[in-house]
Write a protein that holds these residues in place. Structure first.
Motif, PDB file in Angstrom:
ATOM      1  N   UNK A   6      23.056 -21.570  18.370  1.00  0.00           N
ATOM      2  CA  UNK A   6      22.951 -20.116  18.205  1.00  0.00           C
ATOM      3  C   UNK A   6      21.550 -19.630  18.580  1.00  0.00           C
ATOM      4  N   UNK A   7      20.527 -20.375  18.171  1.00  0.00           N
ATOM      5  CA  UNK A   7      19.153 -20.008  18.534  1.00  0.00           C
ATOM      6  C   UNK A   7      18.993 -19.992  20.052  1.00  0.00           C
ATOM      7  N   UNK A   8      19.499 -21.026  20.701  1.00  0.00           N
ATOM      8  CA  UNK A   8      19.367 -21.125  22.158  1.00  0.00           C
ATOM      9  C   UNK A   8      20.128 -20.009  22.870  1.00  0.00           C
ATOM     10  N   UNK A  12      18.516 -17.125  25.274  1.00  0.00           N
ATOM     11  CA  UNK A  12      18.967 -16.871  26.652  1.00  0.00           C
ATOM     12  C   UNK A  12      19.301 -15.397  26.856  1.00  0.00           C
ATOM     13  N   UNK A  13      19.845 -14.744  25.834  1.00  0.00           N
ATOM     14  CA  UNK A  13      20.231 -13.337  25.929  1.00  0.00           C
ATOM     15  C   UNK A  13      19.071 -12.390  25.627  1.00  0.00           C
ATOM     16  N   UNK A  14      17.909 -12.937  25.268  1.00  0.00           N
ATOM     17  CA  UNK A  14      16.751 -12.096  24.970  1.00  0.00           C
ATOM     18  C   UNK A  14      16.800 -11.468  23.587  1.00  0.00           C
ATOM     19  N   UNK A  15      17.622 -12.026  22.697  1.00  0.00           N
ATOM     20  CA  UNK A  15      17.751 -11.507  21.336  1.00  0.00           C
ATOM     21  C   UNK A  15      16.687 -12.149  20.456  1.00  0.00           C
ATOM     22  N   UNK A  16      15.930 -11.327  19.747  1.00  0.00           N
ATOM     23  CA  UNK A  16      14.907 -11.807  18.820  1.00  0.00           C
ATOM     24  C   UNK A  16      15.553 -11.949  17.443  1.00  0.00           C
ATOM     25  N   UNK A  17      15.479 -13.155  16.889  1.00  0.00           N
ATOM     26  CA  UNK A  17      16.071 -13.413  15.570  1.00  0.00           C
ATOM     27  C   UNK A  17      15.222 -12.823  14.454  1.00  0.00           C
ATOM     28  N   UNK A  60      12.286 -17.876  18.147  1.00  0.00           N
ATOM     29  CA  UNK A  60      13.657 -18.176  17.743  1.00  0.00           C
ATOM     30  C   UNK A  60      13.880 -19.624  17.325  1.00  0.00           C
ATOM     31  N   UNK A  61      13.073 -20.543  17.805  1.00  0.00           N
ATOM     32  CA  UNK A  61      13.332 -21.948  17.525  1.00  0.00           C
ATOM     33  C   UNK A  61      12.402 -22.574  16.505  1.00  0.00           C
TER      34      UNK A  61
END
Length: 113
Positions: A6-8, A12-17, A60-61
């Motif tokens: 999910x993080x990856x 890839x989609x440019x979403x900041x968690x 994210x990671x």
């Protein structure tokens, strides 16, 4: 999808968690052509990167820090938590709150009542 997957995918989609420390909203910010991700609650921010995607990936990671309740923290003494929140903002923590500076304590370190 597992957590790492999910993080990856979000990266890839440019979403900041959300912030791994407080769960608050985080935003990607551009600073003079360089990139950083910061928690909107000002509890933590990332390093500054030349590459936008690397700033998001690093944010994210990374692992969330250890967390625990104030009464189990090394900074809890009798009825008060002497964490950074209380020192900087003068806000008292309740023993059942999650500590902003949690460090596990040894049972003999401090009294909890």
């Amino acid at each position: 999808m597992g957590d790492r997957e999910a993080q990856e995918e979000c990266t890839r989609q440019g979403i900041v968690l959300p912030c791994p420390c407080c769960g608050g909203e985080a935003k990607l910010k551009q600073l003079s052509g360089r990139w950083s991700v910061c928690c909107l609650n000002n509890c933590v921010g990332s390093r500054i990167y030349n590459d936008k995607q690397r700033a998001i990936a690093t944010w994210n990671t990374r692992q969330a820090p250890l967390i625990g309740r104030c009464e189990t923290c090394r900074y809890w003494i009798k009825t008060t938590c002497y964490c950074w929140k209380s020192k900087i903002f003068g806000q008292s923590c309740r023993k059942d709150e999650y500590c902003s500076s949690w460090v596990p304590r040894e049972e003999e370190d401090h009294e909890t009542d």
